[in-house]
Design a protein around this motif. Sequence first.
Motif, PDB file in Angstrom:
ATOM      1  N   MET A   1       0.942  -1.257  -0.116  1.00 13.79           N
ATOM      2  CA  MET A   1       0.007   0.009   0.022  1.00 13.79           C
ATOM      3  C   MET A   1       0.846   1.477   0.035  1.00 13.79           C
ATOM      4  N   ARG A   2       2.005   1.191   0.488  1.00 12.43           N
ATOM      5  CA  ARG A   2       2.926   2.072   0.329  1.00 12.43           C
ATOM      6  C   ARG A   2       3.379   2.702  -0.726  1.00 12.43           C
ATOM      7  N   TRP A   3       3.594   1.782  -1.691  1.00 12.98           N
ATOM      8  CA  TRP A   3       3.825   2.138  -3.332  1.00 12.98           C
ATOM      9  C   TRP A   3       2.523   2.512  -3.600  1.00 12.98           C
ATOM     10  N   LEU A   4       1.095   2.376  -3.520  1.00  8.45           N
ATOM     11  CA  LEU A   4       0.306   2.897  -4.059  1.00  8.45           C
ATOM     12  C   LEU A   4      -0.149   4.305  -3.506  1.00  8.45           C
ATOM     13  N   VAL A   5       0.151   4.510  -2.188  1.00 10.75           N
ATOM     14  CA  VAL A   5       0.086   6.019  -1.980  1.00 10.75           C
ATOM     15  C   VAL A   5       1.118   6.820  -2.303  1.00 10.75           C
ATOM     16  N   GLY A   6       2.452   6.186  -2.205  1.00  8.05           N
ATOM     17  CA  GLY A   6       3.325   7.313  -2.745  1.00  8.05           C
ATOM     18  C   GLY A   6       3.205   7.498  -4.359  1.00  8.05           C
ATOM     19  N   SER A   7       2.789   6.553  -5.199  1.00 13.16           N
ATOM     20  CA  SER A   7       2.608   6.786  -6.547  1.00 13.16           C
ATOM     21  C   SER A   7       1.679   7.742  -6.788  1.00 13.16           C
ATOM     22  N   LEU A   8       0.513   7.685  -6.042  1.00 14.27           N
ATOM     23  CA  LEU A   8      -0.713   8.303  -6.115  1.00 14.27           C
ATOM     24  C   LEU A   8      -0.379   9.903  -5.792  1.00 14.27           C
ATOM     25  N   ILE A   9       0.598  10.193  -4.904  1.00 16.22           N
ATOM     26  CA  ILE A   9       0.933  11.410  -4.611  1.00 16.22           C
ATOM     27  C   ILE A   9       1.864  12.123  -5.515  1.00 16.22           C
ATOM     28  N   ALA A  10       2.832  11.076  -6.292  1.00 15.00           N
ATOM     29  CA  ALA A  10       3.766  11.871  -7.129  1.00 15.00           C
ATOM     30  C   ALA A  10       2.848  11.998  -8.476  1.00 15.00           C
ATOM     31  N   ALA A  11       1.798  11.271  -8.838  1.00 14.25           N
ATOM     32  CA  ALA A  11       0.989  11.549  -9.880  1.00 14.25           C
ATOM     33  C   ALA A  11       0.280  12.715  -9.678  1.00 14.25           C
ATOM     34  N   LEU A 161      -3.835  -0.058 -11.994  1.00 14.13           N
ATOM     35  CA  LEU A 161      -4.367  -0.556 -10.739  1.00 14.13           C
ATOM     36  C   LEU A 161      -5.687  -1.246 -10.954  1.00 14.13           C
ATOM     37  N   ILE A 162      -6.540  -0.623 -12.156  1.00 11.75           N
ATOM     38  CA  ILE A 162      -7.825  -1.287 -12.194  1.00 11.75           C
ATOM     39  C   ILE A 162      -7.530  -2.680 -12.589  1.00 11.75           C
ATOM     40  N   LYS A 163      -6.487  -2.962 -13.451  1.00 15.46           N
ATOM     41  CA  LYS A 163      -6.078  -4.402 -14.155  1.00 15.46           C
ATOM     42  C   LYS A 163      -5.957  -5.063 -12.851  1.00 15.46           C
ATOM     43  N   ARG A 164      -5.157  -4.601 -11.883  1.00 16.66           N
ATOM     44  CA  ARG A 164      -4.632  -5.440 -10.797  1.00 16.66           C
ATOM     45  C   ARG A 164      -5.718  -5.975  -9.989  1.00 16.66           C
ATOM     46  N   SER A 188       5.676  -7.594 -11.549  1.00 16.39           N
ATOM     47  CA  SER A 188       6.834  -6.801 -11.224  1.00 16.39           C
ATOM     48  C   SER A 188       6.746  -5.362 -10.857  1.00 16.39           C
ATOM     49  N   VAL A 189       5.496  -4.808 -11.315  1.00 19.30           N
ATOM     50  CA  VAL A 189       5.082  -3.409 -11.004  1.00 19.30           C
ATOM     51  C   VAL A 189       3.580  -3.560 -10.625  1.00 19.30           C
ATOM     52  N   SER A 190       3.307  -3.141  -9.309  1.00 20.36           N
ATOM     53  CA  SER A 190       1.840  -3.262  -8.919  1.00 20.36           C
ATOM     54  C   SER A 190       1.853  -2.175  -7.751  1.00 20.36           C
ATOM     55  N   TYR A 191       0.811  -1.351  -7.843  1.00 22.15           N
ATOM     56  CA  TYR A 191       0.310  -0.470  -6.802  1.00 22.15           C
ATOM     57  C   TYR A 191      -0.037  -1.422  -5.379  1.00 22.15           C
ATOM     58  N   ILE A 192      -0.733  -2.388  -5.748  1.00 22.54           N
ATOM     59  CA  ILE A 192      -1.141  -3.204  -4.614  1.00 22.54           C
ATOM     60  C   ILE A 192      -0.520  -4.722  -4.407  1.00 22.54           C
ATOM     61  N   ARG A 193       0.871  -4.573  -4.483  1.00 22.31           N
ATOM     62  CA  ARG A 193       1.625  -5.612  -4.325  1.00 22.31           C
ATOM     63  C   ARG A 193       1.734  -6.265  -2.886  1.00 22.31           C
ATOM     64  N   ASP A 194       1.520  -5.368  -1.861  1.00 20.34           N
ATOM     65  CA  ASP A 194       1.443  -5.748  -0.577  1.00 20.34           C
ATOM     66  C   ASP A 194       0.140  -6.376  -0.352  1.00 20.34           C
ATOM     67  N   LEU A 195      -1.063  -5.919  -0.717  1.00 21.46           N
ATOM     68  CA  LEU A 195      -2.234  -6.459  -0.813  1.00 21.46           C
ATOM     69  C   LEU A 195      -2.469  -7.838  -1.527  1.00 21.46           C
ATOM     70  N   GLU A 196      -1.703  -8.027  -2.673  1.00 20.72           N
ATOM     71  CA  GLU A 196      -1.653  -9.294  -3.452  1.00 20.72           C
ATOM     72  C   GLU A 196      -0.980 -10.273  -2.503  1.00 20.72           C
ATOM     73  N   PHE A 197       0.109  -9.737  -1.790  1.00 22.22           N
ATOM     74  CA  PHE A 197       0.863 -10.631  -1.239  1.00 22.22           C
ATOM     75  C   PHE A 197       0.186 -11.359   0.039  1.00 22.22           C
ATOM     76  N   GLU A 198      -0.469 -10.366   0.728  1.00 24.72           N
ATOM     77  CA  GLU A 198      -1.536 -10.697   1.750  1.00 24.72           C
ATOM     78  C   GLU A 198      -2.426 -11.465   1.540  1.00 24.72           C
ATOM     79  N   PHE A 199      -2.893 -11.270   0.188  1.00 17.87           N
ATOM     80  CA  PHE A 199      -4.135 -12.256   0.132  1.00 17.87           C
ATOM     81  C   PHE A 199      -3.607 -13.781  -0.426  1.00 17.87           C
ATOM     82  N   ASN A 200      -2.638 -13.635  -0.828  1.00 15.05           N
ATOM     83  CA  ASN A 200      -1.904 -15.047  -1.104  1.00 15.05           C
ATOM     84  C   ASN A 200      -1.620 -15.774   0.098  1.00 15.05           C
ATOM     85  N   ARG A 201      -1.056 -14.978   1.117  1.00 14.51           N
ATOM     86  CA  ARG A 201      -0.757 -15.460   2.275  1.00 14.51           C
ATOM     87  C   ARG A 201      -2.051 -16.066   2.943  1.00 14.51           C
TER      88      ARG A 201
END
Length: 429
Positions: A1-11, A161-164, A188-201
Motif C-alpha cells: 500500500m505504500r507504493w500505491l500511496v506514494g505513486s498517487l501522491i507523485a501522480a 491499478l484497475i487491472k490488478r 513486477s510493478v503493482s500498486y497493490i503488491r502488498d495487498l496481493e501478497f497478503e491475499f496469497n498468504r
Amino acid sequence: MRWLVGSLIAAILFATVGLGWLFDTIYLQYIDDNSNKQSDVVSVMEQLGDNVSQLINSSNTPHELLASWPEANDYQLTLQSVDNMPLPTPLLNQFINEKRLVLETKDHIEINFYLPAHDQRLILTAPISHAVNEPRSSAYLFTGLFYFTLLLLMLLWLNPLIKRLLILRKTAKAFGEGNLEQRVKLGSVSYIRDLEFEFNRMAQRIDDLVSDVKLLSSAVSHDLRTPLSSIRFGIDTLQEVEEPELRKRFEQLISKDVDSMIELVETLLNYARLDQAMLNIDKSKIAVAPLINQIFESKRSDTISFSLISDVNTMEFEVFADKGYLQMLLNNLIQNALQYAVLQVTVTLKKMDHGCEIIIADDGAGIPESERENIVKPFIRGDKTRSSVKGFGIGLAIVNRILHWHGGRLEIGQDEQLLGAKLTVFLPH
C-alpha cells in the motif's frame, strides 16, 4: 500500500504542479510571441504612416494621392478632419503636439497621423485578429489541453491499478467458490503488491487449515478406531469372564487403550494450538549450540552416540528466531533421528550468505524419496518400517509449520556418510 500511496501522491503533484508549470510556460511564451508580432505590426504601420503623412503633408492634392492607394490591401488609408475626432481636449492637444496616436479595437489597429499643413488627420488601419483574438482562443485551447493531459495522466495511472484489482477480484471470487489453489500472480510493478501478497498468504493459510482439517479427520477416524474396537472387545469379554486374574488383565488392556486415546487427543489439541501460538512469535538472536547440547543431555542413550559439528565456533553460531519454537523444532528433529538411528546421530551447523543450515542426520533406514513430500504432513508416518516406531506422525508437521512462520524451509534427503535420513533446516538471517 505504500507504493500505491506514494505513486498517487507523485501522480497528483506531477499532474497539478508539473503540468501547470509546463502549460503556463508554453502559454506565456506564446503570448510573448504574439505581443512581439503585434509590436512588429505597429512598427511597420508607424513607419509606413510617417512616410505617407510626410508625402501628403507636402502635397497640395492629398485626396488624389490617396485615390491611387490600392484597395485590396491590409493597410487602409483615409483622411478626416481633426475637428470630428472623438477625443477629450487634453488627449486631442497631445495628439496635435506629438502628431501620432495609436488606437486599438478587437478587430484592428488604427494609427492617426496629424497633418498640420491641411489641419487633417491621416488614419492608417490594419486588421489585428491574429494579434488580439488568438490569445483568447489560445487560452481556451491551452486550458483544454491541460485538463485533457491531466485526465490522460490519471487514466494512465489508474489503468494498471484497475487491472490488478480486477485480477484480484477474479481470484478472490474463484477462491470463494471453492478453488483453494487460486493465487494472485505477483506482477513486477503493482500498486497493490502488498495487498496481493497478503491475499496469497491468507489463501495459503486457509488452504493449509482445510488440509489440516481433512488430515486430522482422517487421523481421528483411523487412530481412534483401533483402541475403540479394543475397548469394546474388552468390555464384552469382561462381561463373560469371572476369573479375577483374567479380568484384571483385560482391565489393564482397556486402560492402556484409553491412555492411547488420551495421548492422541492431546496431540491433536497441541497441533491445533500451533496456529494460535503463531501470534506470539518473539524473534531474537539465539545461540544454537547450547540448545542442542541441552537436548543431547536430556536424550542421552547408551546405544546411540551424539555429535555436534560446525564450520565456525559453535558459541558464535546464532540464528534469528523465537527461542521456544526453535527449541521445539530442534527437539522434534533430534527425537525423530533418535527413533530411527541405529548407532549414531549427527547435527551439523553451517553458516551461509543469507542464513544458516542445521543438518540432522542418522544411520537408520532413511526416508524413501517417494515419501519425502508427504512425510511433513500431520499423521503421515511413512512406510511400514518407520510406522512401526511409536508416534502419531506429528513431529515433522510441527517442524514444517514452525519453519513456515520463520520464513525457513525443510529439505529431506539421504546422508552420504551415515546413509540414513538427512533433514536440512534453512533459517534466514
